[in-house]
Design a protein around this motif. Structure first.
Motif, short mmCIF file in Angstrom:
data_model
loop_
_atom_site.label_atom_id
_atom_site.label_comp_id
_atom_site.label_asym_id
_atom_site.label_seq_id
_atom_site.Cartn_x
_atom_site.Cartn_y
_atom_site.Cartn_z
N ALA A 257 31.83 61.39 64.03
CA ALA A 257 30.55 60.91 64.54
C ALA A 257 30.43 60.32 65.66
O ALA A 257 29.53 60.57 66.70
CB ALA A 257 30.30 59.77 63.32
N ARG A 258 31.15 59.46 66.16
CA ARG A 258 31.03 58.66 67.30
C ARG A 258 31.15 59.27 68.61
O ARG A 258 30.78 59.15 69.66
CB ARG A 258 32.08 57.38 67.48
CG ARG A 258 31.74 56.17 66.40
CD ARG A 258 32.74 55.23 66.21
NE ARG A 258 32.95 54.47 67.67
CZ ARG A 258 34.00 54.19 68.12
NH1 ARG A 258 35.11 54.40 67.27
NH2 ARG A 258 33.90 53.59 69.18
N SER A 259 31.93 60.18 68.70
CA SER A 259 32.16 61.36 69.88
C SER A 259 30.93 61.74 70.21
O SER A 259 30.62 62.02 71.40
CB SER A 259 32.98 62.48 69.77
OG SER A 259 32.56 63.24 68.71
N LYS A 260 29.88 61.97 69.33
CA LYS A 260 28.74 62.63 69.63
C LYS A 260 27.66 61.43 70.15
O LYS A 260 27.00 61.38 71.00
CB LYS A 260 28.07 63.13 68.34
CG LYS A 260 27.27 64.66 68.54
CD LYS A 260 26.87 65.39 67.57
CE LYS A 260 27.11 64.67 65.91
NZ LYS A 260 28.34 65.43 65.21
N THR A 261 27.63 60.16 69.21
CA THR A 261 26.82 59.12 69.33
C THR A 261 26.94 58.23 70.62
O THR A 261 26.00 57.22 70.88
CB THR A 261 26.26 58.66 68.12
OG1 THR A 261 27.64 58.16 67.38
CG2 THR A 261 25.82 59.53 67.15
N PHE A 262 28.21 58.34 70.91
CA PHE A 262 28.78 57.00 71.54
C PHE A 262 28.05 56.85 72.96
O PHE A 262 27.58 55.85 73.21
CB PHE A 262 30.22 57.25 72.24
CG PHE A 262 30.74 56.23 72.89
CD1 PHE A 262 31.49 55.00 72.02
CD2 PHE A 262 30.82 56.05 74.24
CE1 PHE A 262 32.00 53.97 72.76
CE2 PHE A 262 31.35 55.01 74.87
CZ PHE A 262 32.04 53.94 73.92
N ARG A 263 27.55 57.88 73.60
CA ARG A 263 26.81 57.74 74.91
C ARG A 263 25.39 57.42 74.69
O ARG A 263 24.84 56.91 75.68
CB ARG A 263 26.76 59.28 75.35
CG ARG A 263 27.05 59.11 77.00
CD ARG A 263 27.02 60.51 77.78
NE ARG A 263 26.15 61.40 77.08
CZ ARG A 263 26.25 62.54 76.89
NH1 ARG A 263 27.48 63.09 76.90
NH2 ARG A 263 25.44 63.29 76.10
#
Lengths: 294, 281
Positions: A257-263
Protein backbone atom coordinates in the motif's frame (compact mmCIF):
# COMPACT_ATOMS: atom_id res chain seq x y z
CA UNK A 1 34.31 8.61 8.58
CA UNK A 2 33.52 4.89 8.53
CA UNK A 3 29.83 5.51 9.14
CA UNK A 4 29.78 7.33 5.81
CA UNK A 5 31.86 4.80 3.92
CA UNK A 6 29.41 5.05 1.05
CA UNK A 7 27.39 8.18 0.68
CA UNK A 8 24.71 8.75 -1.92
CA UNK A 9 24.18 12.50 -2.00
CA UNK A 10 21.14 13.89 -3.73
CA UNK A 11 21.31 11.82 -6.89
CA UNK A 12 18.68 12.10 -9.63
CA UNK A 13 18.15 10.33 -12.92
CA UNK A 14 16.02 11.71 -15.72
CA UNK A 15 15.18 10.46 -19.18
CA UNK A 16 13.68 12.34 -22.10
CA UNK A 17 10.04 11.27 -22.19
CA UNK A 18 8.34 10.12 -25.36
CA UNK A 19 6.53 13.11 -26.81
CA UNK A 20 8.74 15.74 -25.20
CA UNK A 21 9.48 16.65 -21.61
CA UNK A 22 11.46 14.62 -19.14
CA UNK A 23 10.62 11.67 -16.96
CA UNK A 24 12.27 11.80 -13.58
CA UNK A 25 12.89 8.27 -12.37
CA UNK A 26 14.03 9.50 -8.97
CA UNK A 27 15.53 12.63 -7.55
CA UNK A 28 17.18 13.96 -4.43
CA UNK A 29 18.10 10.54 -3.07
CA UNK A 30 20.24 10.52 0.08
CA UNK A 31 21.57 7.46 1.81
CA UNK A 32 24.79 6.46 3.46
CA UNK A 33 26.31 3.20 4.59
CA UNK A 34 28.94 2.29 7.13
CA UNK A 35 31.84 0.00 6.40
CA UNK A 36 30.92 -3.66 6.82
CA UNK A 37 27.22 -2.90 6.69
CA UNK A 38 24.75 -4.80 4.54
CA UNK A 39 21.84 -2.87 3.06
CA UNK A 40 18.96 -4.04 0.93
CA UNK A 41 16.80 -1.82 -1.20
CA UNK A 42 13.24 -2.85 -1.91
CA UNK A 43 10.56 -1.28 -4.04
CA UNK A 44 8.43 -2.08 -7.05
CA UNK A 45 9.73 -2.44 -10.59
CA UNK A 46 10.30 0.90 -12.24
CA UNK A 47 11.27 2.77 -9.09
CA UNK A 48 14.85 2.96 -10.30
CA UNK A 49 16.51 0.47 -7.95
CA UNK A 50 18.67 -0.95 -10.70
CA UNK A 51 19.59 2.55 -11.84
CA UNK A 52 20.72 3.38 -8.31
CA UNK A 53 22.86 0.25 -8.31
CA UNK A 54 24.28 1.02 -11.75
CA UNK A 55 25.18 4.51 -10.56
CA UNK A 56 26.91 3.00 -7.53
CA UNK A 57 28.72 0.63 -9.89
CA UNK A 58 29.72 3.53 -12.13
CA UNK A 59 27.99 2.01 -15.16
CA UNK A 60 25.46 4.83 -15.18
CA UNK A 61 25.90 8.46 -14.16
CA UNK A 62 23.43 10.52 -12.13
CA UNK A 63 22.00 13.68 -13.69
CA UNK A 64 22.33 15.45 -10.35
CA UNK A 65 24.15 14.73 -7.13
CA UNK A 66 27.07 12.44 -6.50
CA UNK A 67 28.07 9.19 -4.88
CA UNK A 68 31.06 9.21 -2.59
CA UNK A 69 32.86 5.98 -1.74
CA UNK A 70 35.60 6.00 0.87
CA UNK A 71 35.97 9.76 0.61
CA UNK A 72 36.09 10.02 -3.18
CA UNK A 73 33.34 10.82 -5.66
CA UNK A 74 32.96 8.05 -8.18
CA UNK A 75 33.30 8.83 -11.87
CA UNK A 76 33.12 5.41 -13.47
CA UNK A 77 33.35 1.71 -12.83
CA UNK A 78 36.02 0.60 -10.39
CA UNK A 79 37.57 -2.59 -9.12
CA UNK A 80 36.65 -1.31 -5.65
CA UNK A 81 33.01 -1.99 -6.40
CA UNK A 82 32.21 -5.49 -7.59
CA UNK A 83 28.86 -6.21 -9.19
CA UNK A 84 26.92 -9.45 -9.11
CA UNK A 85 24.49 -9.15 -11.97
CA UNK A 86 20.94 -10.41 -12.14
CA UNK A 87 21.69 -12.95 -14.84
CA UNK A 88 24.87 -14.78 -13.96
CA UNK A 89 26.66 -12.87 -16.78
CA UNK A 90 29.52 -15.34 -16.94
CA UNK A 91 31.58 -15.44 -20.12
CA UNK A 92 30.33 -18.67 -21.72
CA UNK A 93 33.56 -19.36 -23.62
CA UNK A 94 35.58 -19.48 -20.40
CA UNK A 95 35.53 -22.13 -17.70
CA UNK A 96 34.42 -21.34 -14.15
CA UNK A 97 38.08 -20.90 -13.25
CA UNK A 98 38.66 -18.83 -16.40
CA UNK A 99 35.85 -16.48 -15.45
CA UNK A 100 37.21 -15.89 -11.96
CA UNK A 101 40.78 -15.67 -13.25
CA UNK A 102 39.72 -13.01 -15.75
CA UNK A 103 38.66 -10.82 -12.84
CA UNK A 104 41.76 -11.62 -10.78
CA UNK A 105 44.04 -10.82 -13.71
CA UNK A 106 42.21 -7.52 -14.17
CA UNK A 107 42.75 -6.68 -10.51
CA UNK A 108 46.39 -7.74 -10.31
CA UNK A 109 47.85 -6.99 -13.72
CA UNK A 110 51.42 -7.74 -12.65
CA UNK A 111 50.74 -11.17 -11.18
CA UNK A 112 52.15 -14.24 -12.95
CA UNK A 113 49.62 -16.68 -14.33
CA UNK A 114 50.17 -19.30 -11.63
CA UNK A 115 49.49 -16.80 -8.88
CA UNK A 116 46.30 -15.64 -10.62
CA UNK A 117 45.10 -19.25 -10.92
CA UNK A 118 45.89 -19.99 -7.28
CA UNK A 119 44.02 -16.93 -6.11
CA UNK A 120 41.03 -17.72 -8.35
CA UNK A 121 40.94 -21.32 -7.11
CA UNK A 122 40.88 -20.13 -3.52
CA UNK A 123 37.67 -18.22 -4.19
CA UNK A 124 36.11 -21.03 -6.20
CA UNK A 125 36.70 -23.18 -3.16
CA UNK A 126 35.20 -20.52 -0.91
CA UNK A 127 31.86 -20.73 -2.74
CA UNK A 128 31.97 -24.53 -2.65
CA UNK A 129 32.72 -25.22 -6.30
CA UNK A 130 35.94 -27.16 -5.92
CA UNK A 131 36.02 -29.89 -8.55
CA UNK A 132 33.89 -27.95 -11.03
CA UNK A 133 36.47 -25.28 -11.83
CA UNK A 134 37.15 -26.62 -15.34
CA UNK A 135 33.51 -26.75 -16.36
CA UNK A 136 32.02 -24.24 -18.78
CA UNK A 137 29.04 -22.21 -17.55
CA UNK A 138 26.74 -24.23 -19.82
CA UNK A 139 27.67 -27.34 -17.83
CA UNK A 140 26.79 -25.72 -14.50
CA UNK A 141 23.39 -25.45 -12.85
CA UNK A 142 21.81 -22.03 -12.27
CA UNK A 143 22.90 -22.02 -8.64
CA UNK A 144 26.47 -23.01 -9.51
CA UNK A 145 26.68 -20.28 -12.15
CA UNK A 146 25.62 -17.69 -9.61
CA UNK A 147 28.24 -19.09 -7.21
CA UNK A 148 30.88 -18.49 -9.86
CA UNK A 149 29.50 -14.96 -10.19
CA UNK A 150 29.89 -14.51 -6.42
CA UNK A 151 33.42 -15.97 -6.50
CA UNK A 152 34.31 -13.60 -9.33
CA UNK A 153 33.03 -10.60 -7.37
CA UNK A 154 34.76 -11.69 -4.15
CA UNK A 155 38.05 -12.55 -5.83
CA UNK A 156 38.88 -8.93 -6.58
CA UNK A 157 38.42 -8.19 -2.87
CA UNK A 158 36.29 -5.11 -3.44
CA UNK A 159 35.36 -2.43 -0.93
CA UNK A 160 31.71 -3.11 -1.64
CA UNK A 161 29.66 -5.79 -3.32
CA UNK A 162 26.71 -4.59 -5.38
CA UNK A 163 24.06 -7.19 -6.07
CA UNK A 164 21.16 -6.77 -8.45
CA UNK A 165 18.57 -9.40 -7.49
CA UNK A 166 21.28 -12.04 -7.74
CA UNK A 167 19.09 -14.94 -6.68
CA UNK A 168 15.77 -14.06 -8.28
CA UNK A 169 16.15 -16.63 -11.07
CA UNK A 170 16.94 -19.52 -8.72
CA UNK A 171 14.68 -22.05 -7.05
CA UNK A 172 13.87 -21.53 -3.37
CA UNK A 173 16.21 -24.23 -2.09
CA UNK A 174 19.26 -23.00 -4.00
CA UNK A 175 18.39 -19.43 -3.13
CA UNK A 176 18.42 -20.29 0.57
CA UNK A 177 21.84 -21.94 0.42
CA UNK A 178 23.31 -19.04 -1.51
CA UNK A 179 21.84 -16.54 0.93
CA UNK A 180 23.58 -18.45 3.74
CA UNK A 181 26.77 -18.38 1.71
CA UNK A 182 26.63 -14.64 1.09
CA UNK A 183 25.80 -13.87 4.71
CA UNK A 184 28.59 -16.11 5.99
CA UNK A 185 31.17 -14.61 3.65
CA UNK A 186 30.10 -11.03 4.36
CA UNK A 187 30.23 -11.57 8.12
CA UNK A 188 33.58 -13.38 7.93
CA UNK A 189 35.28 -10.82 5.77
CA UNK A 190 33.48 -7.70 6.96
CA UNK A 191 32.38 -7.09 3.41
CA UNK A 192 30.12 -4.13 2.75
CA UNK A 193 27.11 -5.19 0.71
CA UNK A 194 24.32 -3.48 -1.17
CA UNK A 195 21.57 -5.62 -2.64
CA UNK A 196 18.43 -5.08 -4.62
CA UNK A 197 15.73 -7.61 -3.89
CA UNK A 198 12.04 -8.30 -4.27
CA UNK A 199 12.15 -10.94 -1.59
CA UNK A 200 11.15 -9.55 1.81
CA UNK A 201 12.51 -12.56 3.72
CA UNK A 202 15.82 -12.29 1.90
CA UNK A 203 16.05 -8.65 2.94
CA UNK A 204 15.28 -9.45 6.58
CA UNK A 205 17.83 -12.26 6.66
CA UNK A 206 20.69 -10.43 4.96
CA UNK A 207 20.30 -6.74 5.66
CA UNK A 208 21.21 -4.62 8.63
CA UNK A 209 19.12 -1.85 7.14
CA UNK A 210 16.45 -1.95 4.47
CA UNK A 211 15.79 1.03 2.22
CA UNK A 212 12.16 1.43 1.15
CA UNK A 213 11.65 3.16 -2.18
CA UNK A 214 8.30 4.49 -3.34
CA UNK A 215 6.95 3.76 -6.79
CA UNK A 216 8.37 5.54 -9.79
CA UNK A 217 8.44 7.87 -11.55
CA UNK A 218 9.76 10.48 -9.14
CA UNK A 219 10.57 7.75 -6.70
CA UNK A 220 11.97 8.67 -3.31
CA UNK A 221 13.23 6.95 -0.20
CA UNK A 222 10.22 6.70 2.09
CA UNK A 223 12.08 5.41 5.09
CA UNK A 224 14.90 3.24 6.25
CA UNK A 225 14.06 0.18 8.30
CA UNK A 226 16.52 -0.99 10.90
CA UNK A 227 16.55 -4.74 11.25
CA UNK A 228 15.64 -5.58 14.88
CA UNK A 229 16.75 -9.21 14.51
CA UNK A 230 19.99 -10.24 16.22
CA UNK A 231 23.17 -10.37 14.14
CA UNK A 232 23.59 -14.11 14.64
CA UNK A 233 20.15 -14.86 13.13
CA UNK A 234 19.68 -18.15 11.29
CA UNK A 235 17.69 -18.29 8.07
CA UNK A 236 15.76 -21.37 9.17
CA UNK A 237 15.03 -20.07 12.67
CA UNK A 238 14.51 -16.37 12.28
CA UNK A 239 10.75 -16.60 11.72
CA UNK A 240 10.43 -17.69 15.36
CA UNK A 241 11.95 -14.46 16.57
CA UNK A 242 9.34 -12.26 18.24
CA UNK A 243 10.25 -9.25 16.08
CA UNK A 244 10.28 -11.13 12.79
CA UNK A 245 6.63 -10.56 11.87
CA UNK A 246 6.76 -6.96 12.96
CA UNK A 247 9.47 -6.23 10.36
CA UNK A 248 7.97 -8.52 7.79
CA UNK A 249 4.50 -7.00 8.07
CA UNK A 250 5.96 -3.53 8.02
CA UNK A 251 7.84 -4.27 4.77
CA UNK A 252 4.88 -5.99 3.13
CA UNK A 253 2.48 -3.22 4.15
CA UNK A 254 4.85 -0.81 2.53
CA UNK A 255 5.09 -2.78 -0.71
CA UNK A 256 1.34 -3.42 -0.89
CA UNK A 257 0.00 0.00 0.00
CA UNK A 258 2.32 2.71 1.21
CA UNK A 259 4.79 2.54 -1.69
CA UNK A 260 1.92 3.79 -3.88
CA UNK A 261 0.34 6.33 -1.56
CA UNK A 262 3.37 7.64 0.29
CA UNK A 263 4.03 10.46 -2.15
CA UNK A 264 0.48 11.82 -1.88
CA UNK A 265 0.80 12.43 1.82
CA UNK A 266 4.47 13.03 2.54
CA UNK A 267 4.72 14.03 6.23
CA UNK A 268 5.65 17.67 6.72
CA UNK A 269 8.78 16.73 8.64
CA UNK A 270 10.02 14.30 5.96
CA UNK A 271 13.60 15.26 5.20
CA UNK A 272 14.94 13.69 2.02
CA UNK A 273 18.48 14.11 3.33
CA UNK A 274 17.63 12.19 6.47
CA UNK A 275 14.80 9.78 5.71
CA UNK A 276 13.05 8.57 8.87
CA UNK A 277 14.60 5.49 10.41
CA UNK A 278 12.13 2.91 11.68
CA UNK A 279 12.75 -0.12 13.85
CA UNK A 280 9.68 -2.36 13.86
CA UNK A 281 9.53 -4.51 16.98
CA UNK A 282 6.88 -6.75 18.46
CA UNK A 283 4.51 -4.65 20.54
CA UNK A 284 1.14 -5.20 22.11
CA UNK A 285 -0.26 -5.35 18.57
CA UNK A 286 2.44 -6.62 16.24
CA UNK A 287 1.57 -4.57 13.19
CA UNK A 288 1.38 -1.27 14.98
CA UNK A 289 4.67 -1.97 16.66
CA UNK A 290 6.74 0.22 14.41
CA UNK A 291 8.63 2.76 16.40
CA UNK A 292 10.51 5.71 15.06
CA UNK A 293 14.05 5.85 16.37
CA UNK A 294 15.31 8.95 14.64
CA UNK B 1 17.31 -52.43 -36.97
CA UNK B 2 20.55 -51.87 -35.15
CA UNK B 3 22.20 -50.22 -38.16
CA UNK B 4 23.05 -46.63 -37.31
CA UNK B 5 21.56 -43.73 -39.21
CA UNK B 6 24.98 -42.69 -40.50
CA UNK B 7 25.68 -46.10 -41.97
CA UNK B 8 22.28 -46.28 -43.63
CA UNK B 9 22.73 -42.79 -45.04
CA UNK B 10 26.12 -43.78 -46.42
CA UNK B 11 24.72 -46.90 -48.04
CA UNK B 12 21.98 -44.87 -49.65
CA UNK B 13 24.52 -42.33 -50.90
CA UNK B 14 26.55 -45.09 -52.53
CA UNK B 15 23.40 -46.51 -54.11
CA UNK B 16 22.35 -43.15 -55.51
CA UNK B 17 25.84 -42.62 -56.90
CA UNK B 18 25.87 -46.10 -58.48
CA UNK B 19 22.46 -45.47 -60.06
CA UNK B 20 23.63 -42.11 -61.40
CA UNK B 21 26.77 -43.64 -62.93
CA UNK B 22 24.76 -46.50 -64.46
CA UNK B 23 22.23 -44.14 -66.08
CA UNK B 24 25.09 -41.95 -67.30
CA UNK B 25 26.89 -44.95 -68.74
CA UNK B 26 23.78 -46.24 -70.55
CA UNK B 27 22.86 -42.80 -71.85
CA UNK B 28 26.27 -42.22 -73.41
CA UNK B 29 26.50 -45.77 -74.79
CA UNK B 30 23.30 -45.66 -76.82
CA UNK B 31 24.15 -42.14 -77.98
CA UNK B 32 24.33 -42.06 -81.79
CA UNK B 33 24.65 -45.59 -83.10
CA UNK B 34 24.90 -45.45 -86.91
CA UNK B 35 23.82 -41.84 -87.08
CA UNK B 36 27.18 -40.89 -88.50
CA UNK B 37 25.83 -40.66 -92.01
CA UNK B 38 23.54 -37.66 -91.59
CA UNK B 39 25.95 -35.54 -89.62
CA UNK B 40 27.08 -32.18 -90.83
CA UNK B 41 30.47 -32.98 -92.41
CA UNK B 42 32.03 -29.86 -90.96
CA UNK B 43 30.95 -30.90 -87.46
CA UNK B 44 32.26 -34.40 -88.12
CA UNK B 45 35.61 -32.95 -89.10
CA UNK B 46 35.68 -30.91 -85.91
CA UNK B 47 34.76 -33.77 -83.61
CA UNK B 48 37.02 -36.32 -85.30
CA UNK B 49 36.53 -39.99 -84.64
CA UNK B 50 34.05 -39.47 -81.83
CA UNK B 51 31.37 -38.63 -84.36
CA UNK B 52 32.55 -40.46 -87.44
CA UNK B 53 32.80 -43.72 -85.57
CA UNK B 54 29.31 -43.33 -84.16
CA UNK B 55 30.41 -42.76 -80.61
CA UNK B 56 28.49 -40.27 -78.50
CA UNK B 57 30.42 -36.99 -78.09
CA UNK B 58 29.40 -37.04 -74.45
CA UNK B 59 32.00 -38.98 -72.45
CA UNK B 60 30.87 -41.84 -70.29
CA UNK B 61 31.81 -42.36 -66.67
CA UNK B 62 34.64 -44.67 -67.63
CA UNK B 63 36.29 -42.02 -69.83
CA UNK B 64 35.99 -39.48 -67.04
CA UNK B 65 37.38 -41.88 -64.44
CA UNK B 66 40.30 -42.66 -66.72
CA UNK B 67 41.07 -38.97 -67.25
CA UNK B 68 40.80 -38.23 -63.52
CA UNK B 69 43.24 -41.05 -62.87
CA UNK B 70 45.58 -39.60 -65.47
CA UNK B 71 45.45 -36.17 -63.79
CA UNK B 72 45.95 -37.66 -60.34
CA UNK B 73 49.02 -39.57 -61.50
CA UNK B 74 50.71 -36.45 -62.77
CA UNK B 75 49.06 -33.33 -61.36
CA UNK B 76 52.01 -30.94 -61.67
CA UNK B 77 53.33 -31.34 -65.22
CA UNK B 78 54.03 -28.19 -67.18
CA UNK B 79 54.13 -28.37 -70.95
CA UNK B 80 53.82 -24.71 -71.77
CA UNK B 81 51.12 -22.09 -71.24
CA UNK B 82 48.24 -24.15 -72.61
CA UNK B 83 49.06 -27.49 -71.07
CA UNK B 84 49.63 -27.53 -67.36
CA UNK B 85 48.71 -30.20 -64.83
CA UNK B 86 45.42 -29.92 -62.98
CA UNK B 87 47.30 -29.55 -59.70
CA UNK B 88 49.13 -26.48 -61.00
CA UNK B 89 45.89 -24.91 -62.24
CA UNK B 90 44.22 -25.60 -58.91
CA UNK B 91 47.17 -24.12 -57.04
CA UNK B 92 46.91 -20.92 -59.10
CA UNK B 93 43.21 -20.62 -58.31
CA UNK B 94 43.71 -21.35 -54.62
CA UNK B 95 46.53 -18.81 -54.37
CA UNK B 96 44.30 -16.11 -55.92
CA UNK B 97 41.34 -17.00 -53.74
CA UNK B 98 43.35 -17.11 -50.53
CA UNK B 99 45.19 -13.84 -51.27
CA UNK B 100 41.99 -11.96 -52.07
CA UNK B 101 40.18 -13.60 -49.20
CA UNK B 102 42.84 -12.86 -46.58
CA UNK B 103 43.06 -9.26 -47.72
CA UNK B 104 39.28 -9.10 -47.32
CA UNK B 105 39.56 -10.52 -43.78
CA UNK B 106 42.15 -7.86 -42.92
CA UNK B 107 39.81 -5.11 -44.11
CA UNK B 108 36.38 -6.49 -43.21
CA UNK B 109 36.96 -7.62 -39.63
CA UNK B 110 38.45 -4.37 -38.26
CA UNK B 111 35.99 -2.27 -40.27
CA UNK B 112 33.14 -4.49 -39.09
CA UNK B 113 34.29 -3.92 -35.50
CA UNK B 114 34.19 -0.18 -36.06
CA UNK B 115 30.70 -0.32 -37.57
CA UNK B 116 29.46 -2.68 -34.87
CA UNK B 117 30.78 -0.51 -32.05
CA UNK B 118 29.87 2.91 -33.40
CA UNK B 119 26.26 3.66 -34.27
CA UNK B 120 27.50 6.80 -36.04
CA UNK B 121 29.82 4.88 -38.37
CA UNK B 122 27.13 2.28 -38.86
CA UNK B 123 24.64 4.86 -40.08
CA UNK B 124 27.23 6.80 -42.10
CA UNK B 125 28.60 3.79 -43.97
CA UNK B 126 25.29 2.01 -44.44
CA UNK B 127 24.33 3.67 -47.77
CA UNK B 128 27.71 2.83 -49.31
CA UNK B 129 27.50 -0.78 -48.21
CA UNK B 130 23.92 -1.08 -49.45
CA UNK B 131 24.92 0.16 -52.92
CA UNK B 132 28.24 -1.69 -53.21
CA UNK B 133 27.05 -5.03 -51.85
CA UNK B 134 24.64 -6.04 -54.65
CA UNK B 135 27.17 -5.33 -57.44
CA UNK B 136 28.22 -8.53 -59.18
CA UNK B 137 31.93 -8.91 -58.45
CA UNK B 138 32.63 -9.50 -62.16
CA UNK B 139 31.25 -6.04 -62.97
CA UNK B 140 34.37 -4.66 -61.28
CA UNK B 141 36.60 -6.57 -63.68
CA UNK B 142 36.94 -3.94 -66.46
CA UNK B 143 37.62 -1.23 -63.92
CA UNK B 144 40.17 -3.44 -62.18
CA UNK B 145 41.87 -4.33 -65.48
CA UNK B 146 42.01 -0.69 -66.49
CA UNK B 147 43.43 0.62 -63.20
CA UNK B 148 45.58 -2.31 -62.09
CA UNK B 149 46.72 -3.29 -65.60
CA UNK B 150 47.48 -6.82 -64.49
CA UNK B 151 44.95 -9.57 -65.12
CA UNK B 152 46.09 -11.82 -62.28
CA UNK B 153 45.98 -9.03 -59.70
CA UNK B 154 42.60 -8.00 -61.07
CA UNK B 155 41.28 -11.48 -60.37
CA UNK B 156 42.57 -11.19 -56.81
CA UNK B 157 40.82 -7.84 -56.52
CA UNK B 158 37.56 -9.37 -57.70
CA UNK B 159 37.89 -12.08 -55.05
CA UNK B 160 38.61 -9.41 -52.46
CA UNK B 161 35.57 -7.36 -53.37
CA UNK B 162 33.18 -10.33 -53.32
CA UNK B 163 34.53 -11.71 -50.01
CA UNK B 164 34.44 -8.46 -48.16
CA UNK B 165 30.68 -7.91 -47.81
CA UNK B 166 29.46 -11.02 -45.97
CA UNK B 167 32.37 -10.75 -43.53
CA UNK B 168 31.85 -7.02 -43.02
CA UNK B 169 28.12 -7.32 -42.36
CA UNK B 170 28.45 -10.38 -40.13
CA UNK B 171 31.26 -8.86 -38.09
CA UNK B 172 29.30 -5.65 -37.63
CA UNK B 173 26.21 -7.58 -36.61
CA UNK B 174 28.11 -9.92 -34.30
CA UNK B 175 29.91 -7.06 -32.60
CA UNK B 176 26.80 -4.95 -32.13
CA UNK B 177 24.89 -7.92 -30.72
CA UNK B 178 27.41 -8.72 -27.97
CA UNK B 179 25.50 -8.87 -24.73
CA UNK B 180 25.62 -5.66 -22.75
CA UNK B 181 26.18 -7.54 -19.49
CA UNK B 182 29.44 -9.09 -20.72
CA UNK B 183 30.75 -5.68 -21.64
CA UNK B 184 29.59 -4.37 -18.26
CA UNK B 185 31.45 -7.17 -16.49
CA UNK B 186 34.65 -6.00 -18.19
CA UNK B 187 33.85 -2.37 -17.44
CA UNK B 188 33.38 -3.00 -13.73
CA UNK B 189 36.75 -4.79 -13.79
CA UNK B 190 38.33 -1.65 -15.28
CA UNK B 191 39.36 -3.49 -18.45
CA UNK B 192 40.32 -0.90 -21.07
CA UNK B 193 38.53 -0.57 -24.42
CA UNK B 194 41.25 -2.26 -26.51
CA UNK B 195 41.61 -5.21 -24.15
CA UNK B 196 37.81 -5.37 -23.96
CA UNK B 197 37.67 -5.68 -27.75
CA UNK B 198 40.02 -8.65 -27.70
CA UNK B 199 38.90 -10.45 -24.54
CA UNK B 200 35.14 -9.87 -24.62
CA UNK B 201 33.86 -8.69 -27.98
CA UNK B 202 36.05 -10.81 -30.24
CA UNK B 203 35.31 -14.17 -28.55
CA UNK B 204 31.64 -13.23 -28.14
CA UNK B 205 31.26 -12.28 -31.82
CA UNK B 206 33.59 -14.97 -33.18
CA UNK B 207 30.87 -17.46 -34.18
CA UNK B 208 29.02 -14.77 -36.17
CA UNK B 209 32.26 -13.54 -37.74
CA UNK B 210 33.17 -17.10 -38.75
CA UNK B 211 29.72 -17.54 -40.30
CA UNK B 212 30.45 -14.52 -42.49
CA UNK B 213 33.89 -15.89 -43.34
CA UNK B 214 32.34 -19.20 -44.32
CA UNK B 215 29.82 -17.53 -46.62
CA UNK B 216 32.65 -15.47 -48.11
CA UNK B 217 34.93 -18.38 -48.94
CA UNK B 218 32.01 -20.05 -50.70
CA UNK B 219 31.31 -16.97 -52.80
CA UNK B 220 35.02 -16.46 -53.51
CA UNK B 221 35.32 -19.99 -54.85
CA UNK B 222 32.25 -19.48 -57.03
CA UNK B 223 33.61 -16.25 -58.43
CA UNK B 224 37.19 -17.38 -59.11
CA UNK B 225 36.04 -19.78 -61.85
CA UNK B 226 34.19 -17.04 -63.70
CA UNK B 227 36.98 -14.54 -63.12
CA UNK B 228 39.63 -16.88 -64.52
CA UNK B 229 37.49 -17.61 -67.56
CA UNK B 230 37.64 -13.89 -68.23
CA UNK B 231 41.29 -13.16 -67.45
CA UNK B 232 42.68 -16.44 -68.76
CA UNK B 233 46.22 -17.67 -68.52
CA UNK B 234 46.14 -19.93 -65.50
CA UNK B 235 43.76 -21.34 -62.95
CA UNK B 236 40.98 -23.88 -62.83
CA UNK B 237 38.48 -21.48 -64.42
CA UNK B 238 40.83 -20.96 -67.36
CA UNK B 239 41.32 -24.72 -67.55
CA UNK B 240 37.56 -25.23 -67.95
CA UNK B 241 37.37 -22.65 -70.72
CA UNK B 242 40.50 -23.96 -72.43
CA UNK B 243 39.18 -27.51 -72.42
CA UNK B 244 35.88 -26.26 -73.84
CA UNK B 245 37.85 -24.67 -76.65
CA UNK B 246 39.64 -28.00 -77.07
CA UNK B 247 36.18 -29.61 -77.13
CA UNK B 248 37.36 -31.99 -74.44
CA UNK B 249 34.09 -32.48 -72.59
CA UNK B 250 35.81 -35.14 -70.51
CA UNK B 251 38.25 -32.65 -69.08
CA UNK B 252 35.45 -30.15 -68.50
CA UNK B 253 33.60 -32.73 -66.43
CA UNK B 254 36.80 -33.57 -64.56
CA UNK B 255 37.33 -29.87 -63.80
CA UNK B 256 33.75 -29.47 -62.60
CA UNK B 257 34.24 -32.38 -60.21
CA UNK B 258 37.51 -30.97 -58.93
CA UNK B 259 35.95 -27.53 -58.41
CA UNK B 260 33.17 -29.12 -56.40
CA UNK B 261 35.49 -31.17 -54.20
CA UNK B 262 37.80 -28.22 -53.57
CA UNK B 263 34.84 -25.98 -52.67
CA UNK B 264 33.65 -28.59 -50.21
CA UNK B 265 37.10 -28.82 -48.60
CA UNK B 266 37.29 -25.04 -48.20
CA UNK B 267 33.81 -24.95 -46.66
CA UNK B 268 34.60 -27.83 -44.31
CA UNK B 269 37.78 -26.10 -43.13
CA UNK B 270 35.83 -22.99 -42.23
CA UNK B 271 33.09 -25.09 -40.64
CA UNK B 272 35.70 -26.71 -38.42
CA UNK B 273 37.07 -23.31 -37.41
CA UNK B 274 33.54 -22.15 -36.72
CA UNK B 275 32.90 -25.10 -34.43
CA UNK B 276 36.13 -24.36 -32.58
CA UNK B 277 35.03 -20.82 -31.63
CA UNK B 278 31.36 -21.56 -30.98
CA UNK B 279 30.41 -21.60 -27.32
CA UNK B 280 27.29 -23.15 -25.85
CA UNK B 281 25.14 -20.56 -24.18
Amino acid sequence: MTDRFISIEGIARRYPATGGGVTTVFEDLWFSMAKGEFACIIGHSGCGKTTVLNILAGLDAPDDGAVIVDGRAIDGPSLDRAVIFQGHSLLPWRTALGNVAYAVAARHRDWPKAKVTDHALRFIEKVGLKGSEHKKPSELSGGMKQRVGIARALSIEPKIMLMDEPFSALDALTRGTLQDEVRRICLETGQTGFMITHDVDEAIYLADRIVLMTNGPQAMIAEIVENPLPRDRQRTEMHHHPDFYAVRNHLIDFLVARSKTFRDGVPADHDRRRPPVVRPVAGPSPVAGARKVA
Amino acid sequence: MAVSLNLRAMLLSVLIFAAFVAVWHLATQSGAGGAAANIDPEYAKLMGQQVTQGKSPMPGPLDVAQTIWGHLKDPFYNKGPNDKGLGIQLAFSLARVLTGYLLAVLVAVPLGFLIGLSPLMSKALDPFIQVLKPISPLAWMPLALYTIKDSSVSAVFVIFICSVWPMLLNTAFGVSAVRREWVNVARTLEVGPLKRAFTIILPAAAPTILTGMRISIGIAWLVIVAAEMLVGGTGIGYFVWNEWNNLSITNVIVAITVIGVMGMLLDQTLARLQRAVTYPD
